[in-house]
Motif scaffolding. Structure first.
Motif, PDB file in Angstrom:
ATOM      1  N   GLU A 100    -115.912  36.025  -5.182  1.00  0.00           N
ATOM      2  CA  GLU A 100    -115.314  36.052  -3.847  1.00  0.00           C
ATOM      3  C   GLU A 100    -115.927  35.013  -2.926  1.00  0.00           C
ATOM      4  OE1 GLU A 100    -113.962  39.338  -0.489  1.00  0.00           O
ATOM      5  OE2 GLU A 100    -115.601  39.812  -1.875  1.00  0.00           O
ATOM      6  N   GLU A 101    -117.207  34.667  -3.165  1.00  0.00           N
ATOM      7  CA  GLU A 101    -117.825  33.652  -2.308  1.00  0.00           C
ATOM      8  C   GLU A 101    -117.115  32.312  -2.415  1.00  0.00           C
ATOM      9  OE1 GLU A 101    -119.671  33.454  -6.337  1.00  0.00           O
ATOM     10  OE2 GLU A 101    -119.162  35.047  -4.890  1.00  0.00           O
ATOM     11  N   LYS A 102    -116.398  32.072  -3.518  1.00  0.00           N
ATOM     12  CA  LYS A 102    -115.608  30.847  -3.695  1.00  0.00           C
ATOM     13  C   LYS A 102    -114.112  31.158  -3.653  1.00  0.00           C
ATOM     14  CE  LYS A 102    -119.100  28.357  -6.371  1.00  0.00           C
ATOM     15  NZ  LYS A 102    -119.393  27.599  -7.615  1.00  0.00           N
ATOM     16  N   LYS A 103    -113.772  32.283  -3.004  1.00  0.00           N
ATOM     17  CA  LYS A 103    -112.384  32.678  -2.777  1.00  0.00           C
ATOM     18  C   LYS A 103    -111.631  32.897  -4.083  1.00  0.00           C
ATOM     19  CE  LYS A 103    -112.377  29.994   1.504  1.00  0.00           C
ATOM     20  NZ  LYS A 103    -111.749  28.883   2.251  1.00  0.00           N
ATOM     21  N   PHE A 104    -112.343  33.356  -5.103  1.00  0.00           N
ATOM     22  CA  PHE A 104    -111.763  33.642  -6.419  1.00  0.00           C
ATOM     23  C   PHE A 104    -110.961  32.449  -6.938  1.00  0.00           C
ATOM     24  CE2 PHE A 104    -112.101  37.970  -4.517  1.00  0.00           C
ATOM     25  CZ  PHE A 104    -113.004  38.500  -5.439  1.00  0.00           C
ATOM     26  N   ALA A 105    -111.576  31.281  -6.859  1.00  0.00           N
ATOM     27  CA  ALA A 105    -110.912  30.054  -7.304  1.00  0.00           C
ATOM     28  C   ALA A 105    -110.654  30.108  -8.808  1.00  0.00           C
ATOM     29  CB  ALA A 105    -111.759  28.837  -6.960  1.00  0.00           C
ATOM     30  N   LEU A 106    -109.463  29.675  -9.201  1.00  0.00           N
ATOM     31  CA  LEU A 106    -109.039  29.700 -10.602  1.00  0.00           C
ATOM     32  C   LEU A 106    -109.203  28.319 -11.230  1.00  0.00           C
ATOM     33  CD1 LEU A 106    -107.571  31.279 -12.921  1.00  0.00           C
ATOM     34  CD2 LEU A 106    -105.443  30.342 -11.993  1.00  0.00           C
ATOM     35  N   HIS A 107    -109.751  28.293 -12.460  1.00  0.00           N
ATOM     36  CA  HIS A 107    -109.894  27.060 -13.228  1.00  0.00           C
ATOM     37  C   HIS A 107    -109.144  27.237 -14.547  1.00  0.00           C
ATOM     38  CE1 HIS A 107    -113.228  25.656 -10.572  1.00  0.00           C
ATOM     39  NE2 HIS A 107    -113.462  26.965 -10.484  1.00  0.00           N
ATOM     40  N   ILE A 165    -100.241  26.516 -13.745  1.00  0.00           N
ATOM     41  CA  ILE A 165    -100.765  26.040 -12.466  1.00  0.00           C
ATOM     42  C   ILE A 165    -101.643  24.833 -12.762  1.00  0.00           C
ATOM     43  CG2 ILE A 165    -102.047  26.617 -10.372  1.00  0.00           C
ATOM     44  CD1 ILE A 165    -101.695  29.546 -11.056  1.00  0.00           C
ATOM     45  N   HIS A 166    -101.537  23.792 -11.961  1.00  0.00           N
ATOM     46  CA  HIS A 166    -102.437  22.645 -12.096  1.00  0.00           C
ATOM     47  C   HIS A 166    -103.607  22.861 -11.134  1.00  0.00           C
ATOM     48  CE1 HIS A 166    -103.861  18.630 -12.886  1.00  0.00           C
ATOM     49  NE2 HIS A 166    -103.878  18.384 -11.585  1.00  0.00           N
ATOM     50  N   THR A 167    -104.742  23.272 -11.681  1.00  0.00           N
ATOM     51  CA  THR A 167    -105.873  23.648 -10.823  1.00  0.00           C
ATOM     52  C   THR A 167    -106.794  22.486 -10.500  1.00  0.00           C
ATOM     53  OG1 THR A 167    -107.221  24.263 -12.738  1.00  0.00           O
ATOM     54  CG2 THR A 167    -105.829  25.967 -11.786  1.00  0.00           C
ATOM     55  N   GLY A 168    -106.855  21.490 -11.372  1.00  0.00           N
ATOM     56  CA  GLY A 168    -107.794  20.408 -11.139  1.00  0.00           C
ATOM     57  C   GLY A 168    -109.219  20.829 -11.425  1.00  0.00           C
ATOM     58  N   ALA A 169    -110.152  19.934 -11.186  1.00  0.00           N
ATOM     59  CA  ALA A 169    -111.556  20.205 -11.508  1.00  0.00           C
ATOM     60  C   ALA A 169    -112.181  21.206 -10.548  1.00  0.00           C
ATOM     61  CB  ALA A 169    -112.351  18.903 -11.495  1.00  0.00           C
ATOM     62  N   SER A 170    -111.745  21.188  -9.283  1.00  0.00           N
ATOM     63  CA  SER A 170    -112.372  22.056  -8.279  1.00  0.00           C
ATOM     64  C   SER A 170    -111.768  23.448  -8.255  1.00  0.00           C
ATOM     65  CB  SER A 170    -112.236  21.425  -6.888  1.00  0.00           C
ATOM     66  OG  SER A 170    -110.875  21.238  -6.566  1.00  0.00           O
ATOM     67  N   CYS A 201     -96.484  25.214  -2.176  1.00  0.00           N
ATOM     68  CA  CYS A 201     -95.623  26.399  -2.156  1.00  0.00           C
ATOM     69  C   CYS A 201     -94.504  26.351  -3.188  1.00  0.00           C
ATOM     70  CB  CYS A 201     -95.011  26.572  -0.764  1.00  0.00           C
ATOM     71  SG  CYS A 201     -96.229  26.899   0.528  1.00  0.00           S
ATOM     72  N   GLY A 202     -94.527  25.417  -4.136  1.00  0.00           N
ATOM     73  CA  GLY A 202     -93.375  25.295  -4.994  1.00  0.00           C
ATOM     74  C   GLY A 202     -93.624  25.290  -6.479  1.00  0.00           C
ATOM     75  N   THR A 203     -94.856  25.529  -6.956  1.00  0.00           N
ATOM     76  CA  THR A 203     -95.139  25.420  -8.384  1.00  0.00           C
ATOM     77  C   THR A 203     -94.843  26.706  -9.130  1.00  0.00           C
ATOM     78  OG1 THR A 203     -96.870  23.816  -7.888  1.00  0.00           O
ATOM     79  CG2 THR A 203     -96.879  24.803 -10.090  1.00  0.00           C
ATOM     80  N   SER A 204     -95.441  27.812  -8.708  1.00  0.00           N
ATOM     81  CA  SER A 204     -95.234  29.098  -9.374  1.00  0.00           C
ATOM     82  C   SER A 204     -95.721  30.224  -8.480  1.00  0.00           C
ATOM     83  CB  SER A 204     -95.977  29.148 -10.718  1.00  0.00           C
ATOM     84  OG  SER A 204     -97.376  29.091 -10.513  1.00  0.00           O
ATOM     85  N   ASN A 205     -95.205  31.420  -8.756  1.00  0.00           N
ATOM     86  CA  ASN A 205     -95.670  32.638  -8.089  1.00  0.00           C
ATOM     87  C   ASN A 205     -95.231  33.823  -8.942  1.00  0.00           C
ATOM     88  OD1 ASN A 205     -96.540  34.659  -6.420  1.00  0.00           O
ATOM     89  ND2 ASN A 205     -94.910  34.412  -4.907  1.00  0.00           N
ATOM     90  N   MET A 215     -90.124  36.112  -8.117  1.00  0.00           N
ATOM     91  CA  MET A 215     -91.034  35.684  -9.183  1.00  0.00           C
ATOM     92  C   MET A 215     -90.467  34.418  -9.827  1.00  0.00           C
ATOM     93  SD  MET A 215     -91.213  39.446 -10.905  1.00  0.00           S
ATOM     94  CE  MET A 215     -91.696  38.737 -12.481  1.00  0.00           C
ATOM     95  N   PHE A 216     -91.286  33.376  -9.950  1.00  0.00           N
ATOM     96  CA  PHE A 216     -90.787  32.151 -10.560  1.00  0.00           C
ATOM     97  C   PHE A 216     -91.946  31.320 -11.101  1.00  0.00           C
ATOM     98  CE2 PHE A 216     -92.031  30.674  -6.410  1.00  0.00           C
ATOM     99  CZ  PHE A 216     -92.420  29.363  -6.590  1.00  0.00           C
ATOM    100  N   TRP A 217     -91.600  30.375 -11.950  1.00  0.00           N
ATOM    101  CA  TRP A 217     -92.518  29.326 -12.352  1.00  0.00           C
ATOM    102  C   TRP A 217     -91.691  28.090 -12.672  1.00  0.00           C
ATOM    103  CZ3 TRP A 217     -94.904  27.572 -17.348  1.00  0.00           C
ATOM    104  CH2 TRP A 217     -94.001  27.645 -18.401  1.00  0.00           C
ATOM    105  N   THR A 218     -92.338  26.943 -12.765  1.00  0.00           N
ATOM    106  CA  THR A 218     -91.656  25.675 -12.957  1.00  0.00           C
ATOM    107  C   THR A 218     -91.750  25.251 -14.410  1.00  0.00           C
ATOM    108  OG1 THR A 218     -92.211  25.027 -10.697  1.00  0.00           O
ATOM    109  CG2 THR A 218     -91.509  23.278 -12.207  1.00  0.00           C
ATOM    110  N   THR A 219     -90.594  25.012 -15.040  1.00  0.00           N
ATOM    111  CA  THR A 219     -90.553  24.534 -16.412  1.00  0.00           C
ATOM    112  C   THR A 219     -89.509  23.433 -16.521  1.00  0.00           C
ATOM    113  OG1 THR A 219     -90.085  25.153 -18.702  1.00  0.00           O
ATOM    114  CG2 THR A 219     -88.952  26.408 -17.011  1.00  0.00           C
ATOM    115  N   LYS A 220     -89.894  22.365 -17.163  1.00  0.00           N
ATOM    116  CA  LYS A 220     -89.013  21.193 -17.338  1.00  0.00           C
ATOM    117  C   LYS A 220     -88.488  20.691 -15.999  1.00  0.00           C
ATOM    118  CE  LYS A 220     -87.592  22.678 -21.941  1.00  0.00           C
ATOM    119  NZ  LYS A 220     -86.454  23.057 -22.835  1.00  0.00           N
TER     120      LYS A 220
END
Length: 448
Positions: free
Chosen positions: A343-350, A364-369, A401-405, A423-428
């Protein structure tokens, strides 16, 4: 070795040594005589004495060691007897407490039944009162509607009589209302008492479980911490221990409290399900604290909780498997190397592409951070002027706001078109409305 045996051994050695040095004289060629040297005899005797002394010291040392071992064995036996006695006492105490809990549960059930009966009685009385009021109103309307034929009507047929009758009925109604209020007060008190009893029963259960955990830890002091509690670290750990049936289990990751999870057992290993959506019964439009601790039912739709997922992925390298399906029956399964911060890092996803799965589209494209988690009341996304969680509904890792949820609103009607809060995600390159989602994790050592 006992002393008489030692003396016999020494005497035997002495005799054999003396036999090697005869006392008679023998004439050697040339007229010389051979004599047994007393110096040689003294040397042999001295050696025998040293040997005897060494044997005696060895015997004394062995006796001391045997006494020490005997004392330690005696102390060990005393300790084991004490532990067995304590264990028996604890088991008897647990049985007694279990019996007490059962009695309290039975008492609570009886009180609940009694309260239900009284509630039914109050409802019946209220229904009777309303029925009487209806009849009274009907009579009053009939009396009022009758024409006054004679001004000399008696008090029993005139307006004063009606007023008295109405006043009496109102008084009776007030009395009945007071009785109902008293019954309600009694029911509220009994409800509070029942809640207090249920709370005590729950506390007894918690103490009983803690006592069992302490007893289990006492029995397994030489094992690791997760073995001490008797709980597995994750679903794959349960699979390794021999569990093969999918279902709800209790696990305890390292440095975490126990919690319930849904395990999906496959031929490759055990997967811990962290998110499941299938029918829209559970609302995912929750706030930060709910997403942090988890919500829903493990037998239906649920979110396991960010803290629980963090405690799992913090144990080592884990794989995330996403299983998605749309409204025309198309399915997509993707794998990623996953790590979730605290939580100290806002539950960042890698997320990283799993090399063993080949080329696949990114969830999701999370990147290095990494990407922090966002909800309507915690705007942590990377979009400056828009709260993506508020715009799309639910909580998710929004880079924009447009990649996935996968935690958006569940569509009530089948649709291939993307709804703004669905509910959606981006494919092709296209946003696809989803029907079901399943997110599950397992150690990277699992066979795929």
């Amino acid at each position: 070795m006992k002393m008489p045996q030692l003396l016999i051994l020494l005497l035997t050695i002495w005799v054999h040594a003396a036999a090697g040095f005869p006392a008679d004289r023998r004439v050697l060629p040339g007229g010389r005589e051979k004599h047994a040297s007393w110096d040689d005899v003294n040397v042999v005797a001295h050696g025998l004495l040293q040997l005897g002394q060494g044997l005696k010291e060895h015997v004394d040392k062995t006796k001391a060691q045997m006494r020490d071992v005997s004392a330690k064995l005696k102390a060990f036996n005393i300790t084991m007897a004490s532990l067995e006695r304590k264990q028996q006492e604890q088991e008897e105490a647990l049985r007694a407490r279990g019996k007490e809990v059962e009695e309290r549960e039975k008492m609570a059930a009886e009180m609940a039944e009694e309260m239900r009966v009284k509630v039914e009685e109050v409802k019946k009385q209220a229904k009777d009162i309303y029925s009487r009021m209806d009849r009274l109103e009907g009579k009053v309307e009939e009396v009022i509607a009758e024409p006054i034929l004679d001004s000399n009507y008696s008090d029993h047929t005139g307006i004063p009589f009606i007023q008295k009758m109405v006043a009496a009925q109102n008084k009776r109604i007030d009395q009945l209302v007071d009785k109902i209020r008293q019954q309600q007060d009694k029911l509220e008190k009994q409800s509070l008492h029942l809640q207090a009893l249920q709370s005590k029963v729950s506390q007894k259960r918690v103490k009983s479980h803690r006592r069992r955990d302490e007893e289990t830890a006492l029995r397994g002091e030489a094992k690791q911490s997760h073995i001490k509690s008797g709980l597995a670290r994750d679903c794959h750990d349960l699979f390794v221990q021999g569990q093969r049936a999918s279902g709800v289990y209790t696990i305890q990751p390292q440095n975490s409290q126990p919690f319930h999870v849904l395990c999906e057992m496959t031929s490759e290993g055990g997967w811990t399900v962290i998110q499941k959506r299938l029918d829209g019964f559970q609302s995912f439009n929750q706030r930060w604290e709910s997403y942090k601790s988890g919500f829903g039912s493990l037998n239906g739709e649920f979110w396991l909780g960010l803290e629980n997922v963090h405690s799992l992925t913090n144990q080592g390298q884990y794989i995330l498997q996403a299983e998605l399906s749309d409204w025309v029956g198309h399915t997509q399964v993707t794998h990623y190397q996953v790590q979730l911060d605290g939580e100290e890092k806002k539950f960042a996803l890698h997320l990283e592409q799993d090399s063993s799965s080949g080329v696949q589209e990114e969830l999701i494209h999370t990147g290095a951070s990494g990407i922090p988690f966002s909800t309507a009341d915690r705007d942590n996304d990377f979009t400056v002027d828009v709260n993506c969680a508020e715009l799309h509904s639910g909580g998710w890792w929004f880079s924009d706001c447009g990649t996935s949820n996968l935690n958006g609103k569940y569509p009530r009607r089948p649709s291939l078109q993307l709804r703004r809060q669905g509910m959606f995600w981006t494919t092709k390159g296209q946003n696809v409305s989803l029907k079901t989602t399943l997110l599950k994790i397992a150690p990277s050592t699992i066979k795929q």
